[in-house]
Design a protein around this motif. Structure first.
Motif, PDB file in Angstrom:
ATOM      1  N   VAL A  62       6.657  59.109 -22.215  1.00 17.84           N
ATOM      2  CA  VAL A  62       7.284  57.809 -22.492  1.00 17.84           C
ATOM      3  C   VAL A  62       8.803  57.956 -22.496  1.00 17.84           C
ATOM      4  N   GLU A  63       9.293  58.999 -23.123  1.00 11.58           N
ATOM      5  CA  GLU A  63      10.748  59.229 -23.162  1.00 11.58           C
ATOM      6  C   GLU A  63      11.282  59.454 -21.759  1.00 11.58           C
ATOM      7  N   ARG A  64      10.578  60.214 -20.933  1.00 13.81           N
ATOM      8  CA  ARG A  64      11.032  60.495 -19.565  1.00 13.81           C
ATOM      9  C   ARG A  64      11.063  59.213 -18.751  1.00 13.81           C
ATOM     10  N   LEU A  65      10.004  58.411 -18.843  1.00 16.76           N
ATOM     11  CA  LEU A  65       9.957  57.163 -18.090  1.00 16.76           C
ATOM     12  C   LEU A  65      11.041  56.197 -18.537  1.00 16.76           C
ATOM     13  N   THR A  66      11.338  56.199 -19.825  1.00 21.40           N
ATOM     14  CA  THR A  66      12.407  55.346 -20.352  1.00 21.40           C
ATOM     15  C   THR A  66      13.754  55.758 -19.775  1.00 21.40           C
ATOM     16  N   ARG A  67      13.979  57.053 -19.637  1.00 24.00           N
ATOM     17  CA  ARG A  67      15.233  57.537 -19.043  1.00 24.00           C
ATOM     18  C   ARG A  67      15.331  57.122 -17.573  1.00 24.00           C
ATOM     19  N   PHE A  68      14.215  57.257 -16.836  1.00 26.11           N
ATOM     20  CA  PHE A  68      14.224  56.818 -15.440  1.00 26.11           C
ATOM     21  C   PHE A  68      14.489  55.315 -15.349  1.00 26.11           C
ATOM     22  N   GLU A  69      13.817  54.527 -16.180  1.00 28.37           N
ATOM     23  CA  GLU A  69      14.027  53.078 -16.163  1.00 28.37           C
ATOM     24  C   GLU A  69      15.493  52.729 -16.377  1.00 28.37           C
ATOM     25  N   ALA A  70      16.133  53.369 -17.334  1.00 34.04           N
ATOM     26  CA  ALA A  70      17.537  53.077 -17.635  1.00 34.04           C
ATOM     27  C   ALA A  70      18.429  53.391 -16.435  1.00 34.04           C
ATOM     28  N   LEU A  71      18.222  54.535 -15.815  1.00 33.52           N
ATOM     29  CA  LEU A  71      19.062  54.892 -14.669  1.00 33.52           C
ATOM     30  C   LEU A  71      18.749  54.044 -13.448  1.00 33.52           C
ATOM     31  N   PHE A  72      17.480  53.743 -13.212  1.00 38.67           N
ATOM     32  CA  PHE A  72      17.137  52.863 -12.091  1.00 38.67           C
ATOM     33  C   PHE A  72      17.768  51.485 -12.298  1.00 38.67           C
ATOM     34  N   GLY A  73      17.660  50.957 -13.500  1.00 35.11           N
ATOM     35  CA  GLY A  73      18.204  49.632 -13.781  1.00 35.11           C
ATOM     36  C   GLY A  73      19.719  49.576 -13.691  1.00 35.11           C
ATOM     37  N   ALA A  74      20.386  50.662 -14.034  1.00 33.33           N
ATOM     38  CA  ALA A  74      21.841  50.679 -14.058  1.00 33.33           C
ATOM     39  C   ALA A  74      22.475  51.010 -12.715  1.00 33.33           C
ATOM     40  N   SER A  75      21.779  51.779 -11.868  1.00 30.18           N
ATOM     41  CA  SER A  75      22.510  52.285 -10.713  1.00 30.18           C
ATOM     42  C   SER A  75      21.749  52.385  -9.400  1.00 30.18           C
ATOM     43  N   LEU A  76      20.468  52.037  -9.362  1.00 29.24           N
ATOM     44  CA  LEU A  76      19.727  52.123  -8.107  1.00 29.24           C
ATOM     45  C   LEU A  76      20.216  51.037  -7.154  1.00 29.24           C
ATOM     46  N   THR A  77      20.582  51.429  -5.941  1.00 26.71           N
ATOM     47  CA  THR A  77      21.082  50.462  -4.961  1.00 26.71           C
ATOM     48  C   THR A  77      20.158  50.303  -3.771  1.00 26.71           C
ATOM     49  N   GLY A  78      19.158  51.150  -3.647  1.00 26.75           N
ATOM     50  CA  GLY A  78      18.230  51.015  -2.535  1.00 26.75           C
ATOM     51  C   GLY A  78      17.158  52.075  -2.573  1.00 26.75           C
ATOM     52  N   LEU A  79      16.083  51.802  -1.849  1.00 25.51           N
ATOM     53  CA  LEU A  79      15.024  52.801  -1.719  1.00 25.51           C
ATOM     54  C   LEU A  79      14.361  52.649  -0.371  1.00 25.51           C
ATOM     55  N   GLU A  80      13.868  53.772   0.123  1.00 28.03           N
ATOM     56  CA  GLU A  80      13.138  53.819   1.383  1.00 28.03           C
ATOM     57  C   GLU A  80      11.880  54.635   1.128  1.00 28.03           C
ATOM     58  N   ARG A  81      10.789  54.256   1.774  1.00 32.79           N
ATOM     59  CA  ARG A  81       9.532  54.957   1.536  1.00 32.79           C
ATOM     60  C   ARG A  81       8.847  55.289   2.845  1.00 32.79           C
ATOM     61  N   GLU A  82       8.404  56.499   2.942  1.00 36.98           N
ATOM     62  CA  GLU A  82       7.497  56.974   3.975  1.00 36.98           C
ATOM     63  C   GLU A  82       6.273  57.452   3.220  1.00 36.98           C
ATOM     64  N   PRO A  83       5.169  57.719   3.883  1.00 33.71           N
ATOM     65  CA  PRO A  83       3.963  58.085   3.132  1.00 33.71           C
ATOM     66  C   PRO A  83       4.159  59.216   2.117  1.00 33.71           C
ATOM     67  N   LEU A  84       4.871  60.268   2.483  1.00 32.58           N
ATOM     68  CA  LEU A  84       5.036  61.404   1.565  1.00 32.58           C
ATOM     69  C   LEU A  84       6.496  61.683   1.243  1.00 32.58           C
ATOM     70  N   LEU A  85       7.336  60.650   1.356  1.00 29.11           N
ATOM     71  CA  LEU A  85       8.766  60.795   1.075  1.00 29.11           C
ATOM     72  C   LEU A  85       9.301  59.506   0.478  1.00 29.11           C
ATOM     73  N   LEU A  86      10.065  59.648  -0.581  1.00 22.88           N
ATOM     74  CA  LEU A  86      10.747  58.515  -1.208  1.00 22.88           C
ATOM     75  C   LEU A  86      12.224  58.867  -1.297  1.00 22.88           C
ATOM     76  N   ARG A  87      13.066  57.962  -0.785  1.00 31.42           N
ATOM     77  CA  ARG A  87      14.512  58.147  -0.879  1.00 31.42           C
ATOM     78  C   ARG A  87      15.058  57.075  -1.816  1.00 31.42           C
ATOM     79  N   LEU A  88      15.843  57.505  -2.768  1.00 31.77           N
ATOM     80  CA  LEU A  88      16.449  56.602  -3.744  1.00 31.77           C
ATOM     81  C   LEU A  88      17.965  56.728  -3.636  1.00 31.77           C
ATOM     82  N   ALA A  89      18.656  55.601  -3.511  1.00 33.70           N
ATOM     83  CA  ALA A  89      20.113  55.598  -3.430  1.00 33.70           C
ATOM     84  C   ALA A  89      20.673  55.054  -4.741  1.00 33.70           C
ATOM     85  N   PHE A  90      21.671  55.739  -5.261  1.00 31.41           N
ATOM     86  CA  PHE A  90      22.279  55.371  -6.532  1.00 31.41           C
ATOM     87  C   PHE A  90      23.784  55.227  -6.390  1.00 31.41           C
TER      88      PHE A  90
END
Length: 117
Positions: free
Chosen positions: A18-46
């Motif tokens: 729960v603590e780890r997911l909360t940290r991810f949520e905070a950073l995604f909400g504050a700074s994620l600017t884009g994402l791309e997905r392939e079947p076995l690859l996820l790219r996250l832009a911050f």
């Protein structure tokens, strides 16, 4: 890169998840600017200056320790940091979880960009 003999499982204790997911949520909400997905690859832009980049790298390094079957890559860009997460065959559901969390908590414009290409 993760070897084929690594089990596809997270070793993070359930009470720490729960603590780890909360940290991810905070950073995604504050700074994620884009994402791309392939079947076995996820790219996250911050959007990330030096301090936020350090926090992002620290968080993803912690994730690497509990999910050794994943491979993480980092690329510094003009706007911030791009993180790639690669999964071996059979572990795409892990990336589904990251993607769902990112899309649920990221600013709407970041999600819209990923949907429209």
């Amino acid at each position: 890169m993760a070897g084929p003999d690594l089990p596809i499982m997270c070793t993070l204790p359930p009470n720490a998840m729960v603590e780890r997911l909360t940290r991810f949520e905070a950073l995604f909400g504050a700074s994620l600017t884009g994402l791309e997905r392939e079947p076995l690859l996820l790219r996250l832009a911050f959007e990330a200056g030096a301090e936020r980049e350090a926090r992002l790298r620290e968080l993803f390094a912690a994730e690497q320790r509990c999910c050794a079957f994943l491979t993480f890559g980092y690329e510094r860009t003009e706007a911030g940091l791009r993180v790639s997460i690669a999964a071996p065959a059979g572990a795409g559901a892990t990336l589904d979880g990251f993607q769902a969390l990112a899309e649920r908590t990221a600013p709407p414009q970041a999600v819209a960009r990923s949907w429209t290409g």
